[in-house]
Write a protein that holds these residues in place. Structure first.
Motif, PDB file in Angstrom:
ATOM      1  N   SER A 128       1.058  -1.207   0.066  1.00 53.05           N
ATOM      2  CA  SER A 128      -0.005  -0.013  -0.021  1.00 53.05           C
ATOM      3  C   SER A 128       0.863   1.309   0.018  1.00 53.05           C
ATOM      4  CB  SER A 128      -0.897  -0.082   1.063  1.00 53.05           C
ATOM      5  OG  SER A 128      -1.898  -1.047   0.900  1.00 53.05           O
ATOM      6  N   PHE A 130       3.926   1.331  -1.113  1.00 52.75           N
ATOM      7  CA  PHE A 130       4.617   1.714  -2.298  1.00 52.75           C
ATOM      8  C   PHE A 130       3.542   2.302  -3.249  1.00 52.75           C
ATOM      9  CE2 PHE A 130       7.539   0.191  -5.476  1.00 52.75           C
ATOM     10  CZ  PHE A 130       8.493   0.025  -5.113  1.00 52.75           C
ATOM     11  N   ASP A 131       2.441   1.572  -3.461  1.00 56.04           N
ATOM     12  CA  ASP A 131       1.399   1.980  -4.359  1.00 56.04           C
ATOM     13  C   ASP A 131       1.004   3.634  -3.926  1.00 56.04           C
ATOM     14  OD1 ASP A 131      -0.677   0.858  -6.360  1.00 56.04           O
ATOM     15  OD2 ASP A 131      -2.028   2.323  -4.880  1.00 56.04           O
ATOM     16  N   LEU A 134       3.871   5.593  -5.674  1.00 55.56           N
ATOM     17  CA  LEU A 134       3.738   5.426  -7.031  1.00 55.56           C
ATOM     18  C   LEU A 134       2.411   6.556  -7.330  1.00 55.56           C
ATOM     19  CD1 LEU A 134       4.352   1.963  -7.991  1.00 55.56           C
ATOM     20  CD2 LEU A 134       5.643   3.850  -8.651  1.00 55.56           C
ATOM     21  N   GLY A 135       1.466   6.658  -6.659  1.00 54.11           N
ATOM     22  CA  GLY A 135       0.366   7.427  -6.976  1.00 54.11           C
ATOM     23  C   GLY A 135       0.694   8.733  -6.863  1.00 54.11           C
ATOM     24  N   ALA A 138       2.481   9.610 -10.233  1.00 57.29           N
ATOM     25  CA  ALA A 138       1.950   9.395 -11.182  1.00 57.29           C
ATOM     26  C   ALA A 138       1.996  10.505 -12.253  1.00 57.29           C
ATOM     27  CB  ALA A 138       0.443   8.917 -11.022  1.00 57.29           C
ATOM     28  N   THR A 144       9.374   3.966 -15.283  1.00 56.94           N
ATOM     29  CA  THR A 144       9.023   3.319 -14.049  1.00 56.94           C
ATOM     30  C   THR A 144      10.099   2.916 -13.263  1.00 56.94           C
ATOM     31  OG1 THR A 144       7.195   2.536 -15.519  1.00 56.94           O
ATOM     32  CG2 THR A 144       7.955   1.390 -13.249  1.00 56.94           C
TER      33      THR A 144
END
Lengths: 213, 213
Positions: A128, A130-131, A134-135, A138, A144
């Motif tokens: 979470s 990490f996500d 990345l969000g 974005a 990447t």
DNA sequence: TGTAAACTGCGAACCACGTTCACGGTTTTA
DNA sequence: TAAAACCGTGAACGTGGTTCGCAGTTTACA
């Protein structure tokens, strides 16, 4: 043979038999309390079991190894970073704020630095986080792989500062100035700026250097 | 009470008695051979002693603890970075070259990542390396603290890449795309540029961001 | 309803590890 | 020549992770 899956995908208990006296959450909480108080080496199966008033072997009804316990501890601690509030404003400010939250977490749980690098410790809460990073990244136009490195090195920076805060006196005691002239010269002039925002500055420079063309 | 000093300042042996059958260098070489072959956990006192054809307890004539052995192993491995050739040209190129040498070293001795962070492991060769980096950075006008961080994070980058090379398949197996949308999206498009100079690019960006105004 | 299967906590035990120690033998110092 | 300092050995201690058998408890199924 019962743990081909990582522990997060394994059920806590079966259907039959008496209700367990404890739970994974309770065990993990006890282990974290011990680690916070006396350090990671104090987290032995016997110590955790004793804190729960049970026997050491009994813990293996809930976990299959001490590594499992460390994984659960890690992910539970990382979960303290949640909930993440909404994104707004500059990505760099946001990521630095996430890094500072991470640093606070590491100050609260100094043992994290010693367990967080193991690949098996990447649990749902870590995903979470990490996500989330990345969000924030974005809207940024960068490869990447560069974003992955940047997040990993952000954590590395956190570990570095967390460790340097927990370490004792500097290891440069009584060194030979003739053998290491530059080091001696650097230690001679204490040109430390405000130790306060050192972390912010370092993290900012790192992220900008890594994610800016 | 005999080891108030770190092991590098302690004499290897006394004056009287029979000549020792072994030496610190020999013990450290055996330990490194075991660590290279079977990993750090395989480096037990008994295993090292067995490789030397002696008993485990006898090693304590040469070292006072296993931590001492790890310290000696670390510094000896770091010593493989020497000799350093002369400085010339851009400081950034030079520092990246030093980082690449460090990465090669870590690929040769993957166990380094697990022992290098301990404060007691800072030995004479590590000091030489540190001094060398500071020498490369000498013409640069940046605060000393920034230079220290940059060198530390350079090592952090090396550890990161060394570990990612040694780790197995990625830990993102079977994750839930709805729970982690950005992560799933990032993993979907394999936009990996040449994996070759990924390290160079990351280290360059990091150093530039950290040491450039 | 009764029986077998699956589960529970418990304590003893096993094995590996780091480390210590007493011992007999060897070399140096006085 | 005698004492002091050092050597390697092997047994032992304490601690740690982990396994196992046991007796009791709850559920599933005939």
């Amino acid at each position: 043979m019962a743990d081909a899956q990582p522990i997060w995908n394994r059920p806590a208990r079966g259907a039959r038999g008496p209700a367990p006296s404890h739970s994974r959450a309770e065990i993990v909480a006890a282990a974290i309390a011990i680690a916070d108080a006396d350090g990671l080496p104090a987290v032995s199966m016997r110590a955790v079991a004793a804190k729960l008033g049970t026997a050491a072997g009994g813990l293996y009804r809930y976990l299959s190894s001490r590594d499992d316990l460390l994984d659960l501890m890690t992910d539970r601690a990382v979960g303290e970073l949640e909930p993440y509030h909404d994104t707004s404003g500059d990505w760099l400010d946001h990521l630095v704020a996430l890094g500072r939250a991470q640093l606070d977490l590491h100050r609260r749980h100094p043992w994290l630095a010693d367990v967080i690098q193991r690949p098996s410790a990447v649990g749902p809460h870590a995903l979470s986080f990490f996500d989330r990073c990345l969000g924030v990244l974005a809207p940024l136009d960068a490869p990447t792989s560069a974003k992955f490195e940047a997040i990993a090195l952000m954590t590395g920076t956190v570990v570095l500062f967390s460790r340097s805060a927990a370490t004792g006196p500097n290891p440069f005691a009584g060194l030979d100035p003739t053998a290491h002239p530059h080091l001696a010269a650097a230690l001679a002039n204490p040109s430390d700026p405000g130790r306060q925002d050192l972390f912010d500055h370092a993290l900012r420079g790192l992220l900008r250097g890594l994610l800016t063309p």
